[in-house]
Design a protein around this motif. Structure first.
Motif, PDB file in Angstrom:
ATOM      1  N   ALA A  14      -5.491   8.580  -9.485  1.00 24.91           N
ATOM      2  CA  ALA A  14      -4.272   7.785  -9.598  1.00 24.91           C
ATOM      3  C   ALA A  14      -3.565   7.834  -8.250  1.00 24.91           C
ATOM      4  O   ALA A  14      -3.684   8.805  -7.498  1.00 24.91           O
ATOM      5  CB  ALA A  14      -3.380   8.350 -10.697  1.00 24.91           C
ATOM      6  N   TYR A  15      -2.804   6.789  -7.965  1.00 25.42           N
ATOM      7  CA  TYR A  15      -2.248   6.627  -6.623  1.00 25.42           C
ATOM      8  C   TYR A  15      -0.947   5.842  -6.720  1.00 25.42           C
ATOM      9  O   TYR A  15      -0.835   4.907  -7.522  1.00 25.42           O
ATOM     10  CB  TYR A  15      -3.280   5.847  -5.815  1.00 25.42           C
ATOM     11  CG  TYR A  15      -2.931   5.402  -4.434  1.00 25.42           C
ATOM     12  CD1 TYR A  15      -3.115   6.239  -3.347  1.00 25.42           C
ATOM     13  CD2 TYR A  15      -2.481   4.112  -4.193  1.00 25.42           C
ATOM     14  CE1 TYR A  15      -2.855   5.812  -2.063  1.00 25.42           C
ATOM     15  CE2 TYR A  15      -2.224   3.674  -2.906  1.00 25.42           C
ATOM     16  CZ  TYR A  15      -2.403   4.531  -1.841  1.00 25.42           C
ATOM     17  OH  TYR A  15      -2.154   4.093  -0.568  1.00 25.42           O
ATOM     18  N   SER A  16       0.019   6.235  -5.929  1.00 20.18           N
ATOM     19  CA  SER A  16       1.248   5.449  -5.791  1.00 20.18           C
ATOM     20  C   SER A  16       1.593   5.374  -4.321  1.00 20.18           C
ATOM     21  O   SER A  16       1.592   6.389  -3.618  1.00 20.18           O
ATOM     22  CB  SER A  16       2.408   6.085  -6.548  1.00 20.18           C
ATOM     23  OG  SER A  16       2.210   5.996  -7.935  1.00 20.18           O
ATOM     24  N   LEU A  17       1.864   4.168  -3.871  1.00 21.12           N
ATOM     25  CA  LEU A  17       2.320   3.956  -2.508  1.00 21.12           C
ATOM     26  C   LEU A  17       3.778   3.534  -2.600  1.00 21.12           C
ATOM     27  O   LEU A  17       4.103   2.575  -3.292  1.00 21.12           O
ATOM     28  CB  LEU A  17       1.503   2.866  -1.817  1.00 21.12           C
ATOM     29  CG  LEU A  17       1.867   2.632  -0.351  1.00 21.12           C
ATOM     30  CD1 LEU A  17       0.626   2.260   0.433  1.00 21.12           C
ATOM     31  CD2 LEU A  17       2.935   1.596  -0.173  1.00 21.12           C
ATOM     32  N   TYR A  18       4.650   4.298  -1.948  1.00 19.48           N
ATOM     33  CA  TYR A  18       6.070   3.995  -1.904  1.00 19.48           C
ATOM     34  C   TYR A  18       6.384   3.458  -0.515  1.00 19.48           C
ATOM     35  O   TYR A  18       6.000   4.051   0.485  1.00 19.48           O
ATOM     36  CB  TYR A  18       6.905   5.248  -2.183  1.00 19.48           C
ATOM     37  CG  TYR A  18       6.641   5.825  -3.545  1.00 19.48           C
ATOM     38  CD1 TYR A  18       7.375   5.406  -4.652  1.00 19.48           C
ATOM     39  CD2 TYR A  18       5.651   6.785  -3.724  1.00 19.48           C
ATOM     40  CE1 TYR A  18       7.119   5.930  -5.905  1.00 19.48           C
ATOM     41  CE2 TYR A  18       5.398   7.319  -4.981  1.00 19.48           C
ATOM     42  CZ  TYR A  18       6.134   6.882  -6.063  1.00 19.48           C
ATOM     43  OH  TYR A  18       5.876   7.405  -7.304  1.00 19.48           O
ATOM     44  N   GLU A  19       7.104   2.353  -0.504  1.00 19.32           N
ATOM     45  CA  GLU A  19       7.474   1.710   0.761  1.00 19.32           C
ATOM     46  C   GLU A  19       8.992   1.613   0.822  1.00 19.32           C
ATOM     47  O   GLU A  19       9.631   1.179  -0.139  1.00 19.32           O
ATOM     48  CB  GLU A  19       6.871   0.306   0.819  1.00 19.32           C
ATOM     49  CG  GLU A  19       7.387  -0.512   1.973  1.00 19.32           C
ATOM     50  CD  GLU A  19       7.159  -2.013   1.803  1.00 19.32           C
ATOM     51  OE1 GLU A  19       7.160  -2.703   2.819  1.00 19.32           O
ATOM     52  OE2 GLU A  19       7.009  -2.475   0.664  1.00 19.32           O
TER      53      GLU A  19
END
Length: 160
Positions: free
Chosen positions: A108-113
């Motif tokens: 699982a992966y989350s990219l926060y910008e």
């Protein structure tokens, strides 16, 4: 498949380094993590399996990865001039198989910008095909199934 905790630890460490390189814009070092024949794929359809013949946000071979990095670092494109800050988090690492020198892993992966419009999050499932390279790995394939991939991805100026 019997759980190989050392392999899981080695793969997790390698993938954490890959994410850290992207967050810190260490793009040349990131390119060195790849096999020359490796593919970076961000599909639109999460059920697709024939990525070469379906619509993708990205389907990058070695040359396209280098061109993408050149665009990200040149400052020529309006969308790359702000140099957005990103933070990537990964969890739920699972070795899918370890066959013929290739290790397939999913997480699982989350990219926060953080950009001028505030904080945005892009959750995704990642799947890697890694090949052993001495005491480490090289990326043979990275598939990023972004939850919003079938919707408009606004001004994405980074790699997932």
């Amino acid at each position: 498949m019997k759980l190989d905790t050392q392999l899981l630890a080695d793969v997790t460490a390698f993938l954490n380094i890959e994410a850290d390189m992207l967050d810190n814009k260490e793009y040349q070092q990131w390119l060195d993590l790849w096999l020359e024949t490796g593919l970076y794929i961000v599909p639109v359809d999460h059920n697709a399996t024939d990525f070469a013949n379906t619509l993708n946000v990205a389907y990058d071979d070695n040359e396209m990865r280098k061109l993408r990095i050149e665009r990200l670092t040149s400052g020529d494109a309006i969308s790359t001039q702000l140099g957005e800050k990103t933070v990537r988090t990964m969890s739920r690492f699972r070795i899918l198989d370890d066959i013929d020198g290739f290790v397939r892993v999913r997480c699982a992966y989350s990219l926060y910008e953080n950009n001028k419009n505030g904080l945005r999050c892009y959750p995704a499932n990642l799947q890697f095909k890694l090949v052993r390279d001495g005491g480490s790995f090289k990326i043979a394939e990275k598939i990023v199934k972004v939850m919003k991939s079938s919707q408009h991805l606004t001004t994405v100026n980074y790699l997932f």
